[in-house]
Scaffold this motif. Structure first.
Motif, PDB file in Angstrom:
ATOM      1  N   PRO A  12       0.822  -1.213   0.000  1.00 27.79           N
ATOM      2  CA  PRO A  12       0.000   0.000   0.000  1.00 27.79           C
ATOM      3  C   PRO A  12       0.860   1.269   0.000  1.00 27.79           C
ATOM      4  CG  PRO A  12       0.155  -0.848   2.208  1.00 27.79           C
ATOM      5  CD  PRO A  12       0.882  -1.829   1.323  1.00 27.79           C
ATOM      6  N   ASN A  31     -13.795   0.974  -2.609  1.00 30.96           N
ATOM      7  CA  ASN A  31     -12.404   0.573  -2.448  1.00 30.96           C
ATOM      8  C   ASN A  31     -12.368  -0.951  -2.550  1.00 30.96           C
ATOM      9  OD1 ASN A  31      -9.879  -0.238  -1.304  1.00 30.96           O
ATOM     10  ND2 ASN A  31      -9.721   1.780  -0.355  1.00 30.96           N
ATOM     11  N   ASP A  33     -10.202  -2.940  -1.738  1.00 33.24           N
ATOM     12  CA  ASP A  33      -9.486  -3.580  -0.638  1.00 33.24           C
ATOM     13  C   ASP A  33     -10.318  -3.654   0.641  1.00 33.24           C
ATOM     14  OD1 ASP A  33      -6.945  -4.797   0.141  1.00 33.24           O
ATOM     15  OD2 ASP A  33      -6.737  -3.102   1.499  1.00 33.24           O
ATOM     16  N   SER A  34     -11.565  -3.241   0.576  1.00 33.08           N
ATOM     17  CA  SER A  34     -12.441  -3.293   1.741  1.00 33.08           C
ATOM     18  C   SER A  34     -12.606  -4.737   2.218  1.00 33.08           C
ATOM     19  CB  SER A  34     -13.810  -2.717   1.369  1.00 33.08           C
ATOM     20  OG  SER A  34     -14.755  -2.959   2.379  1.00 33.08           O
ATOM     21  N   GLY A  39     -10.602  -7.963   1.355  1.00 35.00           N
ATOM     22  CA  GLY A  39      -9.321  -7.250   1.350  1.00 35.00           C
ATOM     23  C   GLY A  39      -8.762  -6.993   2.732  1.00 35.00           C
ATOM     24  N   SER A  40      -7.644  -6.274   2.753  1.00 34.59           N
ATOM     25  CA  SER A  40      -6.946  -5.972   4.011  1.00 34.59           C
ATOM     26  C   SER A  40      -7.409  -4.668   4.648  1.00 34.59           C
ATOM     27  CB  SER A  40      -5.439  -5.931   3.769  1.00 34.59           C
ATOM     28  OG  SER A  40      -5.112  -4.912   2.828  1.00 34.59           O
ATOM     29  N   ASN A  41      -8.364  -3.975   4.037  1.00 30.08           N
ATOM     30  CA  ASN A  41      -9.022  -2.788   4.586  1.00 30.08           C
ATOM     31  C   ASN A  41      -8.147  -1.535   4.615  1.00 30.08           C
ATOM     32  OD1 ASN A  41     -11.730  -2.243   5.207  1.00 30.08           O
ATOM     33  ND2 ASN A  41     -11.193  -1.855   7.341  1.00 30.08           N
ATOM     34  N   VAL A  42      -7.298  -1.351   3.614  1.00 36.25           N
ATOM     35  CA  VAL A  42      -6.580  -0.082   3.460  1.00 36.25           C
ATOM     36  C   VAL A  42      -7.548   0.849   2.735  1.00 36.25           C
ATOM     37  CG1 VAL A  42      -4.602   1.092   2.433  1.00 36.25           C
ATOM     38  CG2 VAL A  42      -4.335  -1.199   3.378  1.00 36.25           C
ATOM     39  N   SER A  65      -4.797   7.007   1.176  1.00 35.86           N
ATOM     40  CA  SER A  65      -4.145   5.700   1.245  1.00 35.86           C
ATOM     41  C   SER A  65      -4.581   4.927   0.008  1.00 35.86           C
ATOM     42  CB  SER A  65      -4.569   4.940   2.502  1.00 35.86           C
ATOM     43  OG  SER A  65      -4.046   5.563   3.641  1.00 35.86           O
ATOM     44  N   PRO A  67      -4.699   1.211  -1.680  1.00 34.64           N
ATOM     45  CA  PRO A  67      -4.578  -0.193  -1.275  1.00 34.64           C
ATOM     46  C   PRO A  67      -3.632  -0.985  -2.171  1.00 34.64           C
ATOM     47  CG  PRO A  67      -6.613   0.135  -2.475  1.00 34.64           C
ATOM     48  CD  PRO A  67      -5.999   1.500  -2.300  1.00 34.64           C
ATOM     49  N   THR A  72      -9.194   2.521  -5.703  1.00 29.35           N
ATOM     50  CA  THR A  72     -10.089   3.340  -4.912  1.00 29.35           C
ATOM     51  C   THR A  72     -10.758   4.338  -5.847  1.00 29.35           C
ATOM     52  OG1 THR A  72     -10.284   4.811  -3.002  1.00 29.35           O
ATOM     53  CG2 THR A  72      -8.231   4.932  -4.222  1.00 29.35           C
TER      54      THR A  72
END
Length: 77
Positions: A12, A31, A33-34, A39-42, A65, A67, A72
């Motif tokens: 990220p 996003n 990456d949610s 995802g990893s939530n970045v 940020s 991801p 995003t």
């Protein structure tokens, strides 16, 4: 207008400055990456206010940020 930022790297970027066409507040629409999508939530929560710092040929910019291996989508709110 929707701004799309895509990261093809497997790490990220935090506090990444991107130029935007309009002053004001931006909000993340989607996003990839949610955690909703596994995802990893970045993610970028809340309103993101512009500053007068020039970036990418624009007079206004925001810090976000980005991801890893994701995208995003942002819009002015």
């Amino acid at each position: 207008k929707v701004i799309v930022v895509v990261n093809f790297a497997d790490y990220p970027y935090h506090n990444y400055r991107i130029g935007v066409p309009e002053a004001g507040s931006y909000q993340e629409l989607l996003n990839s990456d949610s955690t909703r999508f596994g995802g990893s939530n970045v993610i970028n929560e809340g309103k993101i206010k512009t500053t007068g710092d020039h970036a990418h040929g624009f007079e206004q910019s925001i810090e976000i940020s980005i991801p890893p291996l994701g995208a995003t989508f942002l819009k002015i709110s």
